[in-house]
Design a protein around this motif. Structure first.
Motif, PDB file in Angstrom:
ATOM      1  N   SER A  13       0.872  -1.284   0.023  1.00  0.00           N
ATOM      2  CA  SER A  13      -0.081  -0.011  -0.084  1.00  0.00           C
ATOM      3  C   SER A  13       0.934   1.181   0.119  1.00  0.00           C
ATOM      4  N   SER A  16       2.098   1.633  -3.311  1.00  0.00           N
ATOM      5  CA  SER A  16       0.989   2.248  -4.401  1.00  0.00           C
ATOM      6  C   SER A  16       0.767   3.601  -4.151  1.00  0.00           C
ATOM      7  N   PHE A  93      -5.565   0.380  -4.428  1.00  0.00           N
ATOM      8  CA  PHE A  93      -5.188  -0.748  -3.604  1.00  0.00           C
ATOM      9  C   PHE A  93      -3.717  -1.357  -3.890  1.00  0.00           C
ATOM     10  N   ASP A  95      -2.782  -4.529  -4.306  1.00  0.00           N
ATOM     11  CA  ASP A  95      -2.817  -5.900  -4.668  1.00  0.00           C
ATOM     12  C   ASP A  95      -2.035  -6.085  -5.989  1.00  0.00           C
ATOM     13  N   LYS A 102      -8.772  -8.449  -6.315  1.00  0.00           N
ATOM     14  CA  LYS A 102      -8.954  -7.509  -7.301  1.00  0.00           C
ATOM     15  C   LYS A 102     -10.610  -7.456  -7.254  1.00  0.00           C
ATOM     16  N   ASN A 105     -12.087  -5.610  -4.421  1.00  0.00           N
ATOM     17  CA  ASN A 105     -11.947  -4.133  -4.371  1.00  0.00           C
ATOM     18  C   ASN A 105     -12.898  -3.601  -5.388  1.00  0.00           C
ATOM     19  N   GLU A 106     -12.980  -4.214  -6.576  1.00  0.00           N
ATOM     20  CA  GLU A 106     -13.816  -3.570  -7.618  1.00  0.00           C
ATOM     21  C   GLU A 106     -15.342  -3.335  -7.354  1.00  0.00           C
ATOM     22  N   CYS A 116     -11.715   2.092  -9.165  1.00  0.00           N
ATOM     23  CA  CYS A 116     -10.906   1.131  -8.498  1.00  0.00           C
ATOM     24  C   CYS A 116      -9.405   1.074  -9.199  1.00  0.00           C
ATOM     25  N   LEU A 118      -5.291  -0.167  -9.396  1.00  0.00           N
ATOM     26  CA  LEU A 118      -4.320  -1.049  -8.669  1.00  0.00           C
ATOM     27  C   LEU A 118      -2.879  -0.880  -9.268  1.00  0.00           C
ATOM     28  N   TRP A 121      -0.555  -3.919 -10.181  1.00  0.00           N
ATOM     29  CA  TRP A 121      -1.311  -5.183 -10.706  1.00  0.00           C
ATOM     30  C   TRP A 121      -0.624  -5.640 -11.800  1.00  0.00           C
TER      31      TRP A 121
END
Length: 224
Positions: A13, A16, A93, A95, A102, A105-106, A116, A118, A121
């Motif tokens: 996190s 990100s 996120f 992930d 995923k 989260n979405e 959302c 990522l 990803w």
């Protein structure tokens, strides 16, 4: 773009968040779920005082979603709705490649009316953990999965030599499968390091954790 971030306190996190900031996006909130009984974050077990201190150092408001296990999803969506009211058009996120995460989260973002995102990803797991170290984040191993890593790894900062030792145990060096969790206490987006002290090692059977306690003056950052 204004965004919120699902912030566990761990390395993915934090990375990100860093990537979004250097791409000139603006964080308006950290969204963190809290075990209402333990007063610590779900999964990473981070003390509320430490989360406040992180929010203060990052200068980003903290949204705490305090809940029981049965309330988790509803509480998280409420946190996202609050972030939207603060101007967030998306939630970020950390992930990497687990499809079930995923999808969850979405769905939460869809229900809250935001996008959302990522940033990590489908990127190479080892590349990401090396990038975390190389850009200057200080990430301490807080929890280990007992059948993968022993408690000698607890309380140690991630480093290139340490991830090589993790590799030697046949564990994923990024810990994406749950082999370990981290607490990030300093880095390129922090205004100051988080003061903490290490407590006892706690054996949960399947996992072991080192208790990390806030060790500084009263934090003035307001929780929203």
């Amino acid at each position: 773009m204004n965004f919120a971030i699902s912030y566990s306190g761990g390395k993915d996190s934090a990375l990100s968040l860093y990537k979004m900031i250097i791409d000139n996006h603006k964080p308006v909130a950290l969204v963190t779920t809290i075990n209402i009984e333990q007063k610590r974050s779900w999964f990473h077990g981070v003390q509320k005082e430490l989360l406040d201190a992180v929010a203060d150092s990052l200068n980003i408001p903290l949204i705490l979603c305090e809940c029981t296990p049965n309330e988790y999803t509803e509480a998280y969506e409420s946190g996202l709705i609050k972030a939207r009211s603060m101007g967030a058009s998306a939630c970020v996120f950390g992930d990497i490649d687990i499809a079930e995460h995923k999808s969850w989260n979405e769905e939460r973002c869809k229900n809250a009316g935001i996008d959302c995102i990522l940033p990590l990803w489908n990127q190479n797991r080892e590349f990401l953990v090396r990038e975390t170290i190389e850009v200057g984040f200080k990430a301490l191993i807080k929890i280990v999965q007992s059948d993968k890593l022993d408690d000698s790894f607890l309380g140690r900062d991630l480093s290139i030599p340490l991830i090589e030792k993790i590799r030697q145990t046949d564990s994923d060096v990024c810990g994406e499968n749950g082999e370990y969790h981290t607490f990030v206490y300093d880095g390129p987006i922090f205004n100051h390091a988080i003061p903490f002290k290490a407590g006892e090692v706690i054996d949960f059977g399947t996992h072991k954790a080192i208790d990390i306690l806030f060790d500084g003056a009263e934090v003035v950052q307001a929780t929203v």
